[in-house]
Design an enzyme around this catalytic site. Structure first.
Site, PDB file in Angstrom:
ATOM      1  N   GLY A  33       2.250   2.150  10.594  1.00  0.00           N
ATOM      2  CA  GLY A  33       3.182   3.256  10.426  1.00  0.00           C
ATOM      3  C   GLY A  33       3.823   3.712  11.729  1.00  0.00           C
ATOM      4  O   GLY A  33       4.435   4.775  11.792  1.00  0.00           O
TER       5      GLY A  33
ATOM      6  N   GLU B  96      -6.568   4.635   7.557  1.00  0.00           N
ATOM      7  CA  GLU B  96      -6.317   6.068   7.332  1.00  0.00           C
ATOM      8  C   GLU B  96      -7.529   6.722   6.669  1.00  0.00           C
ATOM      9  O   GLU B  96      -7.796   7.898   6.887  1.00  0.00           O
ATOM     10  CB  GLU B  96      -5.040   6.253   6.496  1.00  0.00           C
ATOM     11  CG  GLU B  96      -3.801   5.955   7.337  1.00  0.00           C
ATOM     12  CD  GLU B  96      -2.597   5.453   6.569  1.00  0.00           C
ATOM     13  OE1 GLU B  96      -2.573   5.561   5.330  1.00  0.00           O
ATOM     14  OE2 GLU B  96      -1.674   4.920   7.224  1.00  0.00           O
TER      15      GLU B  96
ATOM     16  N   GLY C 289       2.796  -1.248   4.210  1.00  0.00           N
ATOM     17  CA  GLY C 289       2.871   0.180   3.895  1.00  0.00           C
ATOM     18  C   GLY C 289       4.309   0.590   3.625  1.00  0.00           C
ATOM     19  O   GLY C 289       4.844   0.390   2.540  1.00  0.00           O
ATOM     20  N   GLY C 290       4.942   1.149   4.653  1.00  0.00           N
ATOM     21  CA  GLY C 290       6.299   1.705   4.504  1.00  0.00           C
ATOM     22  C   GLY C 290       7.284   0.796   3.776  1.00  0.00           C
ATOM     23  O   GLY C 290       7.986   1.246   2.860  1.00  0.00           O
TER      24      GLY C 290
ATOM     25  N   LYS D 144       0.200   4.274  -0.201  1.00  0.00           N
ATOM     26  CA  LYS D 144      -0.383   5.476   0.422  1.00  0.00           C
ATOM     27  C   LYS D 144      -0.204   6.678  -0.530  1.00  0.00           C
ATOM     28  O   LYS D 144      -0.288   6.502  -1.727  1.00  0.00           O
ATOM     29  CB  LYS D 144       0.225   5.726   1.794  1.00  0.00           C
ATOM     30  CG  LYS D 144       0.261   4.456   2.658  1.00  0.00           C
ATOM     31  CD  LYS D 144       0.595   4.740   4.078  1.00  0.00           C
ATOM     32  CE  LYS D 144       0.850   3.448   4.827  1.00  0.00           C
ATOM     33  NZ  LYS D 144       0.431   3.523   6.212  1.00  0.00           N
TER      34      LYS D 144
ATOM     35  N   SER E  47       3.269  -2.270  10.278  1.00  0.00           N
ATOM     36  CA  SER E  47       4.724  -2.270  10.496  1.00  0.00           C
ATOM     37  C   SER E  47       5.372  -3.623  10.225  1.00  0.00           C
ATOM     38  O   SER E  47       6.330  -4.007  10.904  1.00  0.00           O
ATOM     39  CB  SER E  47       5.060  -1.779  11.917  1.00  0.00           C
ATOM     40  OG  SER E  47       4.588  -0.462  12.094  1.00  0.00           O
TER      41      SER E  47
ATOM     42  N   HIS F  21      -9.317   1.191   4.484  1.00  0.00           N
ATOM     43  CA  HIS F  21      -8.043   1.363   5.190  1.00  0.00           C
ATOM     44  C   HIS F  21      -8.245   2.301   6.378  1.00  0.00           C
ATOM     45  O   HIS F  21      -9.012   3.252   6.312  1.00  0.00           O
ATOM     46  CB  HIS F  21      -6.976   1.922   4.238  1.00  0.00           C
ATOM     47  CG  HIS F  21      -5.605   1.874   4.832  1.00  0.00           C
ATOM     48  ND1 HIS F  21      -5.134   2.843   5.684  1.00  0.00           N
ATOM     49  CD2 HIS F  21      -4.621   0.934   4.736  1.00  0.00           C
ATOM     50  CE1 HIS F  21      -3.905   2.507   6.066  1.00  0.00           C
ATOM     51  NE2 HIS F  21      -3.574   1.364   5.508  1.00  0.00           N
TER      52      HIS F  21
ATOM     53  N   ASN G   7       0.889  -1.176   0.000  1.00  0.00           N
ATOM     54  CA  ASN G   7       0.000   0.000   0.000  1.00  0.00           C
ATOM     55  C   ASN G   7       0.916   1.212   0.000  1.00  0.00           C
ATOM     56  O   ASN G   7       1.535   1.528   1.015  1.00  0.00           O
ATOM     57  CB  ASN G   7      -0.880  -0.013   1.266  1.00  0.00           C
ATOM     58  CG  ASN G   7      -1.644   1.296   1.425  1.00  0.00           C
ATOM     59  OD1 ASN G   7      -1.843   2.030   0.455  1.00  0.00           O
ATOM     60  ND2 ASN G   7      -2.072   1.591   2.646  1.00  0.00           N
TER      61      ASN G   7
ATOM     62  N   GLU H 250      -5.599  -5.048  10.328  1.00  0.00           N
ATOM     63  CA  GLU H 250      -4.610  -4.006  10.563  1.00  0.00           C
ATOM     64  C   GLU H 250      -4.927  -3.236  11.838  1.00  0.00           C
ATOM     65  O   GLU H 250      -5.741  -2.306  11.828  1.00  0.00           O
ATOM     66  CB  GLU H 250      -4.604  -3.034   9.383  1.00  0.00           C
ATOM     67  CG  GLU H 250      -4.219  -3.669   8.066  1.00  0.00           C
ATOM     68  CD  GLU H 250      -3.517  -2.670   7.165  1.00  0.00           C
ATOM     69  OE1 GLU H 250      -2.463  -3.032   6.646  1.00  0.00           O
ATOM     70  OE2 GLU H 250      -4.009  -1.542   7.003  1.00  0.00           O
TER      71      GLU H 250
HETATM   72  C1  PEP Z   1      -0.670   0.019   5.743  1.00  0.00           C
HETATM   73  O1  PEP Z   1      -0.606   1.135   5.296  1.00  0.00           O
HETATM   74  O2  PEP Z   1      -1.616  -0.730   5.434  1.00  0.00           O
HETATM   75  C2  PEP Z   1       0.379  -0.437   6.656  1.00  0.00           C
HETATM   76  C3  PEP Z   1       0.288  -1.634   7.191  1.00  0.00           C
HETATM   77  O3  PEP Z   1       1.391   0.434   6.874  1.00  0.00           O
HETATM   78  P1  PEP Z   1       2.806   0.121   7.582  1.00  0.00           P
HETATM   79  O4  PEP Z   1       3.287  -1.183   7.016  1.00  0.00           O
HETATM   80  O5  PEP Z   1       3.674   1.267   7.204  1.00  0.00           O
HETATM   81  O6  PEP Z   1       2.534   0.021   9.044  1.00  0.00           O
END
Ligand code: PEP
Length: 256
Positions: A176, A100, A237-238, A15, A216, A98, A13, A170
């Site tokens: 994040g 966010e 994500g990251g 973002k 994460s 999601h 993802n 999640e």
């Molecule tokens: C996400 O954006 O779905 C996510 C899990 O982010 P991160 O891996 O950065 O925590």
């Protein structure tokens, strides 16, 4: 049914990151590293990057998806994108719900349901996100909350359509933040979601659905999380923006 028969899926993802040019570069950097993946590999990008990412992913095993879609087919919804528009450009994966979106853009369980409905109607595969805040976890309501989010989102979704749904657990406190759920915490909630699917549909539907963990996940912790019996993949994500890290997570699922 054995975990091995479920489809393992690692999805990035992105973002609100990367221009179209950067998207091309990122896909091109990831592609050779994941070409032998033993799981499905997806990258969900900002709308403006979809064409470029799709072009760069041609001939690779990377599937490109979007990060959201609207519930209406068309109309006066400035700034939104309809599921049919994604389908028309050959995009067949979309993240819905999601955290966010829920946290910053007023998404509710009802709009998540409506967007899921629209995406399935357009023939898309949905990565449906559910999860609790830290406060909700501390209140001891994680199970009820995640089951409720799942049930509302999937209201009216047929068993056949469920074949195009992936659920991503999640926990908000892990997204994040660098704070990962323990493998046991992740597995516990993924198993609970699986039980919810069994309750809503049947045993086979619950055993067959792919449930990811997200929050994460990185090259160092992926193997332990992905080895859990009810964790079938990850929403990343990251780390999905770093080719070597994303590839290492894919390697972890391939080995596991
Ligand atoms: C996400 O954006 O779905 C996510 C899990 O982010 P991160 O891996 O950065 O925590």
């Amino acid at each position: 049914m054995n975990k091995a028969v479920r489809k393992a899926v690692i999805a990035g993802n992105w973002k609100m990151n990367k221009t179209p040019e950067e998207a091309k570069e990122l896909i091109s950097a990831i592609a050779p590293l994941v070409k032998d993946a033993g799981c499905d590999v997806m990258a969900c990008t900002p709308y403006v990057d979809l064409w470029a990412a799709q072009e760069a992913a041609k001939g690779t095993n990377i599937q490109i998806g979007a990060e959201n879609c609207h519930w209406a087919k068309s109309g006066a919804f400035t700034g939104e994108i309809a599921a049919d528009m994604l389908a028309a450009m050959g995009i067949n994966i979309v993240i819905i719900g999601h955290s966010e979106r829920r946290q910053y853009f007023g998404e509710t369980d009802v709009t998540v349901h409506d967007r899921t409905r629209a995406a399935l109607d357009a023939g898309l595969t949905v990565i449906l996100c559910v999860g609790e805040t830290l406060e909700q976890r501390e209140q001891g309501i994680t199970s009820e909350l995640v089951a409720m989010q799942t049930k509302i989102a999937l209201g009216g979704v047929s068993k056949e359509e469920l074949g195009r749904v992936i659920i991503a657990y999640e926990p908000l406190w892990a997204i994040g933040t660098g704070k990962t759920a323990t493998a046991q915490q992740a597995n516990e909630v993924c198993a609970l979601i699986r039980d919810t699917i069994k309750e809503l549909y049947d045993e086979a539907a619950g055993e067959g659905i792919t449930i990811q963990y997200g929050g994460s996940m990185n090259a160092a912790n992926a193997a332990e999380l992905l080895a859990q019996p009810d964790v079938d993949g990850g929403l990343i994500g990251g780390a999905s923006l770093k080719p070597a890290d994303f590839a290492a997570i894919i390697e972890a699922v391939t080995k596991g």
